[in-house]
Write an enzyme that holds these catalytic residues in place. Sequence first.
Site: not given
Length: 226
Positions: A81-83, A95-96, A103
């Site tokens: 996953d991204g950040a 959470g953007g 997630e």
Amino acid sequence: MTQDELKALVGRAALAYVEPGQVIGVGTGSTVNRFIDALAASKIAIAGAVSSSEASTLRLQAHGIPVFDANEVPELSVYIDGADEIEPGGCMIKGGGAALTREKIVAAQARRFICIADESKWVARLGRFPLPVEVIPMATQRLIRQFAALGGSARVRLRDGVPLVTDNGQHILDVTGLTIDDPLAFESMVNNWPGVVTVGVFAHQRAHLCLLGTPQGVRTIAFDAA
């Protein structure tokens, strides 16, 4: 390199952590979209995926990748996953894309969390990016006041002029003005506030590894005892 090119770079780099025959966890967002596309093009024969959002589920299925309910899979080999932000301890703000609750659930199910991000997401400490908090709507105003007591300014996230509704049927508060010096303690505190579904600090489910896209290539950062 453009930001989009950096996202594509780390999306491809994450393939090195995907093993044939495994069920993997897949996150949400533009960087993860590049990973999903790279995964499909790679022809790595995974058994399937558990997805953290309806948007990612649709993209995976469009590529012919089976998607399982989280309750059908006891453990995931890896979660990718991204950040929105990641700091030197591997803690993140996420959470953007409004998928923070799912997630966090999928991250907790995986043996390893691989964060893929471009270098703009690397920060010395968390708090520059507005902190997403998924909340039950009836608690909104009280939670806004609680964040104000910490020096933060919280607003309900809107879409087309009305509160955004998450995949879980809840709302999102975006909180600015905070500096998070102790992510683990902060996450524990806010998660205990009545009406909070999930706070977008990922410290209990922090990354084990970050693949950070830079103009010089992918920088691999491992976090001790994550």
